[in-house]
Write an enzyme that holds these catalytic residues in place. Structure first.
Site, mmCIF file in Angstrom:
data_model
loop_
_atom_site.group_PDB
_atom_site.id
_atom_site.type_symbol
_atom_site.label_atom_id
_atom_site.label_comp_id
_atom_site.label_asym_id
_atom_site.label_seq_id
_atom_site.Cartn_x
_atom_site.Cartn_y
_atom_site.Cartn_z
ATOM 1 N N HIS A 155 0.841 -1.205 0.000
ATOM 2 C CA HIS A 155 0.000 0.000 0.000
ATOM 3 C C HIS A 155 0.885 1.267 0.000
ATOM 4 C CE1 HIS A 155 -2.994 2.880 1.466
ATOM 5 N NE2 HIS A 155 -3.914 1.963 1.582
ATOM 6 N N GLU A 257 -1.023 1.385 -5.283
ATOM 7 C CA GLU A 257 -0.815 0.132 -4.555
ATOM 8 C C GLU A 257 -0.819 -1.067 -5.499
ATOM 9 O OE1 GLU A 257 -3.943 0.224 -1.593
ATOM 10 O OE2 GLU A 257 -3.851 2.411 -1.706
HETATM 11 O O1 TA6 Z 1 -6.145 1.715 -0.273
HETATM 12 C C1 TA6 Z 1 -7.222 2.571 -0.167
HETATM 13 C C2 TA6 Z 1 -7.895 2.394 1.181
HETATM 14 O O2 TA6 Z 1 -8.599 1.182 1.255
HETATM 15 C C3 TA6 Z 1 -8.795 3.602 1.379
HETATM 16 O O3 TA6 Z 1 -10.145 3.231 1.269
HETATM 17 C C4 TA6 Z 1 -8.399 4.092 2.773
HETATM 18 O O4 TA6 Z 1 -9.203 3.441 3.741
HETATM 19 C C5 TA6 Z 1 -6.935 3.674 2.832
HETATM 20 O O5 TA6 Z 1 -6.926 2.386 2.250
HETATM 21 C C6 TA6 Z 1 -6.298 3.773 4.196
HETATM 22 O O6 TA6 Z 1 -6.721 2.721 5.019
HETATM 23 P P1 TA6 Z 1 -6.116 2.702 6.526
HETATM 24 O O7 TA6 Z 1 -6.739 1.508 7.162
HETATM 25 O O8 TA6 Z 1 -4.629 2.588 6.399
HETATM 26 O O9 TA6 Z 1 -6.512 4.022 7.128
#
Ligand code: TA6
Length: 283
Positions: A155, A257
């Site tokens: 991510h 990601e």
């Molecule tokens: O990768 C995108 C995502 O799923 C967004 O929807 C947002 O929630 C982000 O990840 C961050 O997630 P986190 O749990 O690290 O705050």
């Protein structure tokens, strides 16, 4: 020796890397690459100055390892978002230094706690190759006696000079699930631009480029073992809502990601392995 181990409060170990070609910081918590700065470059990754360094809380920024699920658990929505790999302490493995940079390995194996969250035996090995470019490879092994199905993502929070001057190319014509608001399937037309919250899951293995025009550079993202790409920027509202992110810092990163999300899940047979990797280059 270009690597030094320091301890943050709460027994939280950080590896500091200072090599002629690259500087970097890695937390054993989540085997989380927090910073990667090639020599002569602006940082490649964004790290929130409001990150909370405590066991069980994901670091905001760098490269969270989201596994064994991406997003909410498909089985039980009360389980942690993005799985548990990013909030466990991993074991540091061997470290090597070359002229071009450094390589590190980290491992994570199932235990009673993980089996309560997800009833499967596994072994993860994350390899990092840090230099002018960045390569992360997550090797997943099913060490149990039954198949398991997983999703996941590297991510990556990529650092940019200004969101208003950033675009993402390589996704033109690709269908995506838009999850910024009511979920809807759409087709990408031209570059991704950022003038609102962007939270999109593309079904693709394409190489992707993030154009950081403010810094006159391009960051390239090339995945292997991946059939999904997620592009996320929280924009103003969500940036304010996230307590571990300064309100204005939506302007300083885009997440691109390398993933296997939702319908791109993978089922591993006992004894099977899968490698999800991403290579980030800066030109
Ligand atoms: O990768 C995108 C995502 O799923 C967004 O929807 C947002 O929630 C982000 O990840 C961050 O997630 P986190 O749990 O690290 O705050």
């Amino acid at each position: 020796m270009p690597i030094r181990r320091t301890e943050l409060p709460a027994g939280y170990s950080i590896l500091e890397i200072d090599h002629p070609a690259v500087s970097a910081r890695v937390a054993l918590h989540g085997a989380h690459l927090m910073e990667w700065t090639p020599a002569g470059q602006a940082p490649g990754l964004y790290l929130s100055p409001q990150t909370v360094y405590q066991p069980g809380k994901a670091i905001r920024g760098g490269v969270p390892v989201c596994w064994p699920w991406f997003g909410p658990s498909p089985v039980d929505s009360t389980l942690p978002m993005h799985g548990f790999a990013r909030t466990r302490f991993w074991e540091p493995g061997d470290f090597s230094e070359e002229a071009e940079g450094v390589s590190l390995k980290f491992t994570l194996t199932d235990d009673g706690e993980t089996r309560r969250l997800w009833p499967h035996a596994f072994h993860l090995e994350l390899s990092m190759h840090l230099g002018a470019s960045l390569r992360l490879a997550l090797q997943i092994s099913n060490t149990g006696t039954d198949p398991f199905t997983m999703t996941g993502a590297l991510h990556t929070y990529l650092s940019i000079g200004d969101i208003h001057q950033a675009t993402v190319t390589g996704l033109d014509g690709v269908d995506y699930l838009d999850t910024a608001g009511p979920h809807a399937m759409r087709r990408q037309e031209g570059p991704v631009i950022f003038d609102r919250e962007v939270d999109r899951g593309y079904h693709t293995a394409n190489p992707i480029a993030l154009h950081d025009s403010a810094r006159q550079r391009i960051l390239t993202i090339t995945g292997t073992g991946s059939r999904s790409a997620i592009v996320w920027n929280p924009w103003i509202g969500k940036s304010k809502a996230l307590t571990d992110l300064p309100d204005e810092d939506y302007q300083r990163f885009v997440c691109v990601e390398t993933a296997n999300a939702r319908e791109d899940s993978i089922t591993l047979q006992p004894g099977g392995t899968h490698v999800l990797s991403t290579v980030i280059g800066i030109s």
